[in-house]
Design a protein around this motif. Structure first.
Motif, PDB file in Angstrom:
ATOM      1  N   PHE A  44      -1.482  -4.439  -0.982  1.00 44.96           N
ATOM      2  CA  PHE A  44      -2.096  -3.214  -0.478  1.00 44.96           C
ATOM      3  C   PHE A  44      -3.247  -3.478   0.494  1.00 44.96           C
ATOM      4  O   PHE A  44      -3.360  -2.794   1.509  1.00 44.96           O
ATOM      5  CB  PHE A  44      -2.543  -2.323  -1.643  1.00 44.96           C
ATOM      6  N   ALA A  47      -1.822  -4.615   3.876  1.00 43.75           N
ATOM      7  CA  ALA A  47      -1.081  -3.498   4.482  1.00 43.75           C
ATOM      8  C   ALA A  47      -2.049  -2.482   5.082  1.00 43.75           C
ATOM      9  O   ALA A  47      -1.877  -2.060   6.234  1.00 43.75           O
ATOM     10  CB  ALA A  47      -0.176  -2.834   3.444  1.00 43.75           C
ATOM     11  N   TRP A  48      -3.088  -2.098   4.323  1.00 46.66           N
ATOM     12  CA  TRP A  48      -4.043  -1.122   4.839  1.00 46.66           C
ATOM     13  C   TRP A  48      -4.852  -1.678   5.999  1.00 46.66           C
ATOM     14  O   TRP A  48      -5.190  -0.949   6.934  1.00 46.66           O
ATOM     15  CB  TRP A  48      -4.955  -0.599   3.727  1.00 46.66           C
ATOM     16  N   ILE A  51      -2.529  -1.369   8.972  1.00 46.14           N
ATOM     17  CA  ILE A  51      -2.313   0.040   9.313  1.00 46.14           C
ATOM     18  C   ILE A  51      -3.556   0.653   9.951  1.00 46.14           C
ATOM     19  O   ILE A  51      -3.465   1.357  10.961  1.00 46.14           O
ATOM     20  CB  ILE A  51      -1.875   0.818   8.053  1.00 46.14           C
ATOM     21  N   TRP A 110      -0.189  13.094   4.675  1.00 40.15           N
ATOM     22  CA  TRP A 110       1.089  12.915   5.362  1.00 40.15           C
ATOM     23  C   TRP A 110       1.196  13.877   6.543  1.00 40.15           C
ATOM     24  O   TRP A 110       1.590  13.479   7.642  1.00 40.15           O
ATOM     25  CB  TRP A 110       2.234  13.107   4.368  1.00 40.15           C
ATOM     26  N   PRO A 133       3.905   3.251  11.704  1.00 40.88           N
ATOM     27  CA  PRO A 133       3.832   2.449  10.471  1.00 40.88           C
ATOM     28  C   PRO A 133       2.955   3.091   9.384  1.00 40.88           C
ATOM     29  O   PRO A 133       3.280   3.019   8.195  1.00 40.88           O
ATOM     30  CB  PRO A 133       3.237   1.116  10.943  1.00 40.88           C
ATOM     31  N   TYR A 134       1.865   3.717   9.786  1.00 35.01           N
ATOM     32  CA  TYR A 134       0.982   4.432   8.859  1.00 35.01           C
ATOM     33  C   TYR A 134       1.755   5.568   8.192  1.00 35.01           C
ATOM     34  O   TYR A 134       1.710   5.743   6.961  1.00 35.01           O
ATOM     35  CB  TYR A 134      -0.212   4.931   9.669  1.00 35.01           C
ATOM     36  N   TRP A 137       4.257   4.085   5.721  1.00 31.11           N
ATOM     37  CA  TRP A 137       3.593   3.566   4.531  1.00 31.11           C
ATOM     38  C   TRP A 137       3.145   4.711   3.624  1.00 31.11           C
ATOM     39  O   TRP A 137       3.329   4.654   2.402  1.00 31.11           O
ATOM     40  CB  TRP A 137       2.417   2.677   4.929  1.00 31.11           C
ATOM     41  N   VAL A 138       2.580   5.759   4.203  1.00 35.24           N
ATOM     42  CA  VAL A 138       2.137   6.904   3.398  1.00 35.24           C
ATOM     43  C   VAL A 138       3.344   7.634   2.814  1.00 35.24           C
ATOM     44  O   VAL A 138       3.277   8.144   1.687  1.00 35.24           O
ATOM     45  CB  VAL A 138       1.209   7.831   4.202  1.00 35.24           C
ATOM     46  N   PHE A 140       6.096   6.163   1.804  1.00 31.87           N
ATOM     47  CA  PHE A 140       6.436   5.323   0.651  1.00 31.87           C
ATOM     48  C   PHE A 140       5.400   5.495  -0.460  1.00 31.87           C
ATOM     49  O   PHE A 140       5.744   5.630  -1.640  1.00 31.87           O
ATOM     50  CB  PHE A 140       6.537   3.856   1.083  1.00 31.87           C
ATOM     51  N   ALA A 141       4.112   5.523  -0.093  1.00 29.31           N
ATOM     52  CA  ALA A 141       3.044   5.701  -1.077  1.00 29.31           C
ATOM     53  C   ALA A 141       3.167   7.055  -1.775  1.00 29.31           C
ATOM     54  O   ALA A 141       2.848   7.179  -2.965  1.00 29.31           O
ATOM     55  CB  ALA A 141       1.677   5.560  -0.411  1.00 29.31           C
TER      56      ALA A 141
END
Length: 156
Positions: A44, A47-48, A51, A110, A133-134, A137-138, A140-141
């Motif tokens: 995480f 990744a953050w 992002i 989102w 990509p952000y 990822w969000v 998926f989150a």
């Protein structure tokens, strides 16, 4: 010339640091039932970092590509709105221990990303694509958050 870079980098660093401080990985989190697709905790942070770096690059690119004050105002409003919703999620999920509330909030995060992708497109297609990509990822989150709520409810 340097002001947009310094502001964007500063906001990205602040959001990353704030998110990290608001994300204690302690017994409460470890005891939550998680879906099988839950990434390892160590993923995480990187990744953050990636992002938020891409988002800062997007902000600078959009600012520099803006043709007038109205477009620059749009860039500020879009990124500021996203920053607020970005900052709210971790305190809700981790500090308040309310994944159910975080699941409601993540819808707004989102939506702020969709607004960024759509709103930046006429200003700079490249800046818009840097947000994808952000958004992914969000997305998926959001699924992870939903699965955690489903597997662990009720929260009080």
């Amino acid at each position: 010339m340097w002001t947009p870079i310094l502001v964007a980098a500063g906001v990205a660093i602040f959001l990353g640091a704030f998110g990290g401080l608001m994300t204690p990985i302690g017994p409460w989190y470890h005891n939550l039932r998680k879906p099988t697709l839950q990434p390892p905790n160590w993923l995480f942070g990187p990744a953050w970092t990636l992002i938020l770096g891409l988002a800062a690059w997007s902000a600078v690119t959009a600012w520099n590509a803006a043709a007038n004050d109205a477009e620059r105002s749009s860039v500020i409003i879009l990124f500021a709105t996203n920053a607020v919703f970005h900052a709210l999620w971790s305190p809700l999920f981790f500090r308040m221990r309310r994944p159910d509330w975080a699941l409601i909030e993540v819808v707004f995060l989102w939506a702020s990303l969709v607004a960024l992708v759509v709103g930046l497109w006429p200003i700079s297609q490249f800046a818009s694509l840097l947000i994808v990509p952000y958004l992914l990822w969000v997305s998926f989150a959001t699924w992870l958050n939903s699965a955690i709520v489903r597997l662990n409810r009720p929260f009080a």
